[in-house]
Design a protein around this motif. Structure first.
Motif, PDB file in Angstrom:
ATOM      1  N   MET A  75       0.911  -1.306   0.096  1.00 56.14           N
ATOM      2  CA  MET A  75       0.070   0.087  -0.100  1.00 56.14           C
ATOM      3  C   MET A  75       0.882   1.139   0.011  1.00 56.14           C
ATOM      4  O   MET A  75       0.743   2.153  -0.516  1.00 56.14           O
ATOM      5  CB  MET A  75      -0.863   0.038   1.148  1.00 56.14           C
ATOM      6  N   ALA A  76       1.824   1.332   0.735  1.00 53.34           N
ATOM      7  CA  ALA A  76       2.815   2.262   0.826  1.00 53.34           C
ATOM      8  C   ALA A  76       3.538   2.837  -0.590  1.00 53.34           C
ATOM      9  O   ALA A  76       3.230   3.773  -0.874  1.00 53.34           O
ATOM     10  CB  ALA A  76       3.826   2.286   1.898  1.00 53.34           C
ATOM     11  N   TYR A  77       3.752   1.712  -1.063  1.00 53.97           N
ATOM     12  CA  TYR A  77       4.634   1.705  -2.400  1.00 53.97           C
ATOM     13  C   TYR A  77       3.569   2.306  -3.337  1.00 53.97           C
ATOM     14  O   TYR A  77       3.841   3.060  -4.577  1.00 53.97           O
ATOM     15  CB  TYR A  77       5.025   0.528  -2.851  1.00 53.97           C
ATOM     16  N   THR A  78       2.312   1.935  -3.386  1.00 54.73           N
ATOM     17  CA  THR A  78       1.175   2.141  -4.318  1.00 54.73           C
ATOM     18  C   THR A  78       0.723   3.575  -4.282  1.00 54.73           C
ATOM     19  O   THR A  78       0.915   4.302  -5.122  1.00 54.73           O
ATOM     20  CB  THR A  78       0.006   1.499  -3.815  1.00 54.73           C
ATOM     21  N   VAL A  79       0.813   4.224  -2.796  1.00 49.85           N
ATOM     22  CA  VAL A  79       0.550   5.748  -2.681  1.00 49.85           C
ATOM     23  C   VAL A  79       1.714   6.388  -3.336  1.00 49.85           C
ATOM     24  O   VAL A  79       1.547   7.332  -3.940  1.00 49.85           O
ATOM     25  CB  VAL A  79       0.335   5.864  -1.255  1.00 49.85           C
ATOM     26  N   SER A  80       2.991   5.885  -3.195  1.00 47.47           N
ATOM     27  CA  SER A  80       4.261   6.669  -3.603  1.00 47.47           C
ATOM     28  C   SER A  80       4.081   6.414  -5.302  1.00 47.47           C
ATOM     29  O   SER A  80       4.313   7.703  -5.591  1.00 47.47           O
ATOM     30  CB  SER A  80       5.326   5.567  -3.331  1.00 47.47           C
ATOM     31  N   GLY A  81       3.617   5.413  -5.854  1.00 41.34           N
ATOM     32  CA  GLY A  81       3.506   5.493  -7.191  1.00 41.34           C
ATOM     33  C   GLY A  81       2.628   6.301  -7.590  1.00 41.34           C
ATOM     34  O   GLY A  81       2.770   7.354  -8.672  1.00 41.34           O
ATOM     35  N   PHE A  82       1.570   6.419  -7.043  1.00 34.87           N
ATOM     36  CA  PHE A  82       0.341   7.263  -7.483  1.00 34.87           C
ATOM     37  C   PHE A  82       0.637   9.048  -7.343  1.00 34.87           C
ATOM     38  O   PHE A  82       0.695   9.676  -8.403  1.00 34.87           O
ATOM     39  CB  PHE A  82      -0.990   6.991  -6.454  1.00 34.87           C
ATOM     40  N   PHE A  83       1.410   9.265  -6.150  1.00 36.50           N
ATOM     41  CA  PHE A  83       1.698  10.782  -6.206  1.00 36.50           C
ATOM     42  C   PHE A  83       2.846  10.984  -6.918  1.00 36.50           C
ATOM     43  O   PHE A  83       2.981  12.032  -7.216  1.00 36.50           O
ATOM     44  CB  PHE A  83       1.952  11.033  -4.619  1.00 36.50           C
ATOM     45  N   SER A  84       3.711  10.171  -7.358  1.00 31.36           N
ATOM     46  CA  SER A  84       4.816  10.217  -8.415  1.00 31.36           C
ATOM     47  C   SER A  84       4.185  10.661  -9.483  1.00 31.36           C
ATOM     48  O   SER A  84       4.452  11.835 -10.261  1.00 31.36           O
ATOM     49  CB  SER A  84       5.876   9.108  -8.204  1.00 31.36           C
ATOM     50  N   ALA A  85       3.172  10.074  -9.890  1.00 34.91           N
ATOM     51  CA  ALA A  85       2.574  10.144 -11.275  1.00 34.91           C
ATOM     52  C   ALA A  85       1.923  11.367 -11.185  1.00 34.91           C
ATOM     53  O   ALA A  85       1.809  12.166 -12.250  1.00 34.91           O
ATOM     54  CB  ALA A  85       1.533   8.991 -11.627  1.00 34.91           C
ATOM     55  N   LEU A  86       1.304  12.003 -10.167  1.00 38.15           N
ATOM     56  CA  LEU A  86       0.651  13.087  -9.927  1.00 38.15           C
ATOM     57  C   LEU A  86       1.577  14.098 -10.082  1.00 38.15           C
ATOM     58  O   LEU A  86       1.283  15.143 -10.745  1.00 38.15           O
ATOM     59  CB  LEU A  86      -0.276  13.174  -8.741  1.00 38.15           C
ATOM     60  N   THR A  87       2.549  14.216  -9.453  1.00 35.05           N
ATOM     61  CA  THR A  87       3.606  15.128  -9.438  1.00 35.05           C
ATOM     62  C   THR A  87       4.252  15.408 -11.040  1.00 35.05           C
ATOM     63  O   THR A  87       4.320  16.454 -11.544  1.00 35.05           O
ATOM     64  CB  THR A  87       5.012  14.747  -8.570  1.00 35.05           C
ATOM     65  N   GLY A  88       4.214  14.013 -11.426  1.00 31.99           N
ATOM     66  CA  GLY A  88       5.146  14.257 -13.073  1.00 31.99           C
ATOM     67  C   GLY A  88       3.925  14.953 -14.134  1.00 31.99           C
ATOM     68  O   GLY A  88       4.129  15.983 -14.704  1.00 31.99           O
TER      69      GLY A  88
END
Lengths: 477, 459
Positions: free
Chosen positions: B354-367
């Motif tokens: 879950m932590a990594y999923t959130v990380s991926g999601f927010f990285s994509a959002l930042t991008g």
């Protein structure tokens, strides 16, 4: 220290499995992955571009790969010391020594090799000494120290030398040509490797490994952990200086921006070489192999002409191979359960014979093909069909090659018999104590060696040399 | 050390006199500096009064806390008070002396360095350091947050005094905007660090999302759909990261680095197929996306880009969520002690992924937001976030070993880094000097609160 406590399950499990049976001390399955990868890549590289196995090919490979290997050694020294010390600043440190020396030489302060080497060692050791003092006495997590070292050094590198330029001292000019195998860079590499091997024989190294595996145990058993840690870092700094010198020889100038690349490559190579980032486990052999593997990956990919997407494919391959080989380490406990008598050295030699055969095959055909059939030095743009078949395409044999093969046959058979004998002897020694699958592994390896050697020794091969477009599946009788 | 139950006691006459004299000198100094700098008289008076009032207030209410402390210690027959201060604060005092010395050396070597603003900046700096050293230990739990806020205030006030336009609305807006990019990128790093892992794939996912979004738009996919697709893919990449690194937790650093390389390479191959420009994507960014993240963007008529509000909302949800929800508490439980968390039936795999999923999601959002900000796709747009997200987490005070910290701390860390960066730009430093100073400053900031105990206390 949680990083030290929560080691990866692999490390924990290997230790528990290993301890009761480490009579021989040579059973190290973590080497399977790098060795296999090395030979697979080697075969690909030689088939794709036989010019790798020539004086200039090996020479340039040595020149390019040596900084990587030495950088990996430098990183290894501090990684072994535990506490999660992954020195991210190793790349910028190499860059720092590089640009500082190049700027000083360009400005004409000194050209003497002794001063050059001395100053490099001094810079590397001084930086790592500060690093170690901060870790030991300020007691900040090493990863944070290395992070700030990374930022600070990559900043100051750009200040010292804003863009790639400058020049190496004159006596170094011929080092980076790579026309011969035995260049000074190779001697540096050999000396560094020998120095590391000698270092592993000292009590200091034992203390270092103990501290890396379990710092509390080391402290309670009287190991002077502060001194050991400082020593490990200084050694790391010395190797970083060597890496910087060979890097300077490679590019014959200064380059401030290589820091990130070298850090990432060194960490990757270390992991590919079977070291544990939690500390306590690393081998010089594995690290050298890991760095060589990375070099070979780049080399193999460079032989395919991907055009504009070349660097992206390299990235993709780097990442994928890294992740896969890490995942493979998860299987190691299983392998270890079934192959207790695994000997990395024997495995290395066995596969080495196989690859040697491939190398001989590829290079002989390359050198003596008839004039009508010209093998392009580098294959053309990527084409699906020719990629599948072109790997094993070779020209027709001429009598000279046949004669050479006939002459080489006793030699090859001699090597094969030696290897098989060694394997059998090993099996015989261990058979008395354990009843296991271990012997089977050797049998299989022996068979592979035999079949390959036989196929090489055949005057015409099975189908190697007969046609120009025979699919390789036909090799199986 | 807890001071909650000791009421401030009456100060002695000598102490009060001393305070009066010190306050007077301070006020006088501020008046003199004011005239030297040709300030309007009204503001001089105002500042002088404010300085005096602040000083007296601090003298009256903060000093007794330390006096109580000292009286306790004086009961024992130890060394004298000055000797004791020397023993207690020896490293800090030496550090202070060094800073003052460095200042004098700078003043002697650089012409025009010794002006009023710089002296005032030095005094503020010293005051902040003294305050953090003396008051900081009173905060048992959130010391890093306190230090972060002090550094933030100090940096901001020094910047506002020394740099033209530093405290202007425009500059603050741009600082907040960049802080919101960094803050959104650090969401995942914080959560992962709370579990004791690291995610180095963040910059690669940012770059991939940046290029991939523009690629999808240029293919003719409706922009809103493309935006959603990129976010979903980012989250999926996070899942992959989590699953791959779960069994290799000690080496999460390197696993995520590997997947990051693969992601960035793969996306670039996909976007390059069929085009002549390797790695470059051309397309038009829709207006609403630019409006989300560009400097001149508006949110419901307010002239502030929505990215800042997105960040604020995310921060609020995360801070509250980590504190009160079961998910948040379990995350901390796992970070502190994995084995005992397992014993109470907390699924480690679930939270890790879950932590990594959130990380991926927010990285994509930042991008995606960075695409709106810059208007053109570039794979290397996330490069600086490789170490900045780590630095933000560390400076904020979240332990990389897991279990301590939270997103609130990271917000402070992000702001400190951003203000520091604006400050360094403002005083005319180049990128490389900025990076150098960044590196040198992270260490002492962390050393103020995150020192691990000596090995002999861990046995």
């Amino acid at each position: 220290m949680k990083i030290a406590e929560i080691k990866d399950p692999v490390a924990v499990e290997t230790e528990t499995v290993e301890t009761p049976r480490s009579t021989a001390g040579r059973s190290d399955p973590s080497m399977i992955v790098p060795i296999t990868l090395f030979y697979v890549l080697m075969i690909f590289a030689v088939i794709r571009s036989p010019s790798l196995v020539s004086a200039s090919g090996i020479g340039s490979a040595v020149i390019v790969a040596t900084p990587l290997i030495l950088a990996t050694y430098a990183l290894m020294a501090s990684v072994i010391s535990g506490r999660g010390t992954v020195d991210l600043s190793i790349g910028p440190l190499i860059g720092f020594i590089n640009v500082t020396l190049v700027q000083l030489v360009t400005a004409g302060y000194f050209t003497n090799p002794f001063a050059f080497f001395g100053l490099a060692f001094l810079l590397g050791a001084a930086y790592q000494l500060i690093f170690a003092l901060i870790v030991v006495y300020v007691r900040v997590q090493p990863i944070i120290v290395s992070l700030s070292g990374f930022l600070a050094l990559s900043g100051i590198n750009l200040v010292i030398l804003p863009r790639p330029g400058g020049m190496a001292p004159e006596w170094m000019a011929t080092w980076g040509l790579g026309t011969t195998v035995f260049s000074p860079v190779l001697w540096l590499l050999v000396i560094a490797t020998l120095a590391w091997v000698l270092f592993t024989r000292t009590a200091f190294y034992t203390h270092l490994r103990l501290m890396g595996s379990d710092e509390r145990a080391a402290y309670t058993s009287g190991v002077p952990i502060a001194i050991v840690r400082i020593g490990a870092h200084i050694i790391s700094g010395l190797f970083a200086a060597l890496a910087a010198i060979t890097f300077t020889a490679l590019i014959s100038s200064g380059d401030p921006s290589q820091g990130t690349t070298y850090t990432l490559i060194a960490v990757t190579a270390l992991v590919l070489g079977g070291a544990s980032l939690a500390g306590g486990r690393a081998s010089v052999f594995g690290c050298a192999l890991g760095a060589l593997n990375l070099y070979l990956i780049t080399f193999v990919l460079a032989t395919f002409n991907f055009g504009a997407v070349q660097s992206f494919v390299t990235d993709l391959a780097y990442g994928t191979i890294l992740v896969i080989s890490l995942l493979l380490t998860l299987v190691l406990p299983l392998i270890q359960r079934y192959a207790r008598n695994f000997s990395p050295l024997l495995y290395f030699v066995a596969l080495g014979v196989v690859v040697l055969g491939v190398v001989l095959h590829a290079t002989y055909d390359y050198g003596t093909v008839s004039a009508a059939y010209v093998v392009p030095p580098f294959p053309g743009p990527l084409d699906a069909v020719s990629t599948m078949r072109g790997m094993f395409e070779t020209g027709a044999l001429d009598p000279q090659t046949d004669a050479l093969r006939a002459a080489a046959r006793p030699l090859i058979w001699g090597v094969v018999i030696l290897v098989v004998l060694a394997g059998l002897a090993r099996v015989a020694v261990t058979e008395g104590r354990t009843r296991d699958v271990g012997p089977l592994v050797f049998l299989v390896i022996g068979l592979i060696v035999l079949v390959t050697a036989y196929s090489i020794s055949q005057p015409n091969g099975f189908s190697f040399g007969t046609g120009s477009d025979a699919p390789h599946e036909e090799r199986n009788p | 050390m807890s001071q909650t139950d000791t009421s401030p006691q009456q100060l002695s006459l000598a102490t009060r006199l001393l305070g009066l004299i010190a306050g007077g000198i301070l006020t006088l100094l501020s008046v003199i500096f004011g005239f030297v700098q040709d300030q309007p008289v009204q503001s001089i008076i105002l500042y002088a009064l404010a300085t005096m009032a602040l000083f007296f207030w601090a003298w009256k209410f903060i000093l007794p806390h330390f006096l109580v402390e000292r009286e306790h210690t004086e009961d024992t027959h130890g060394p004298g008070p000055f000797r004791r201060i020397w023993i207690d604060y020896r490293p800090s005092l030496i550090g202070l002396a060094l800073i003052v010395l460095a200042f004098f050396i700078l003043a002697a070597s650089i012409d025009g360095f010794l002006n009023g603003w710089n002296v005032l900046s030095l005094i503020i700096l010293l005051a902040i350091i003294v305050a953090t050293r003396t008051i900081g230990p009173l905060f048992e739990t959130n010391r890093s947050a306190f230090i972060g806020i002090m550094v933030l205030i100090g940096l901001f006030s020094v910047g506002a005094m020394n740099i033209e336009g530093f405290s202007s609305g425009w500059n603050i807006k741009s600082m907040l905007l960049f802080a919101s990019f960094l803050g959104l990128a650090s969401v995942g790093q914080t959560l992962v660090a709370l579990l004791g892992g690291l995610d180095l794939s963040i910059p690669f996912v940012i770059g991939a999302a940046n290029v991939g979004l523009l690629y999808l738009i240029s293919l003719g996919v409706p922009p809103w759909l493309a935006f959603c697709i990129v976010l979903v893919i980012g989250a999926l990449l996070g899942v992959v990261n989590g699953l791959l690194s779960y069994r290799l937790q000690g080496q999460a650093l390197i696993v995520t680095l590997g997947t990051g390389f693969a992601i960035s390479g793969g996306v670039q191959i996909i976007t390059s197929i069929g085009t002549a420009y390797g790695g470059n994507v051309f397309g038009t960014v829709p207006g609403w996306l630019s409006n989300l993240a560009a400097m001149n963007g508006k949110t419901f008529g307010i002239p502030v880009p929505a990215a800042i509000f997105i960040w604020a909302l995310t921060a609020l949800i995360l801070v509250v969520g980590l504190r009160v929800t079961v998910y948040g508490r379990y995350l901390y439980a796992l970070g502190v002690n994995r084995i005992s968390a397992k014993r109470v039936m907390i699924s480690e795999l679930k939270y890790w992924v879950m932590a990594y999923t959130v990380s991926g999601f927010f990285s994509a959002l930042t991008g995606a937001l960075l695409l709106g900000w810059s208007g053109g796709g570039f794979i290397g747009v996330g490069e600086q976030y490789l170490f900045l997200t780590l630095a933000a987490v560390v400076v904020g005070g979240t332990s990389l070993l897991g279990g301590h910290g939270g997103y609130g701390f990271t917000v402070i860390g992000v702001l400190v880094l951003q203000v520091l960066s604006s400050f360094l730009v403002g005083i005319g430093l180049d990128y490389e000097w900025q990076q150098f100073i960044y590196g040198l400053l992270i260490l002492p900031m962390v050393a103020l609160y995150a020192r691990s105990p000596h090995i002999r206390t861990q046995i």
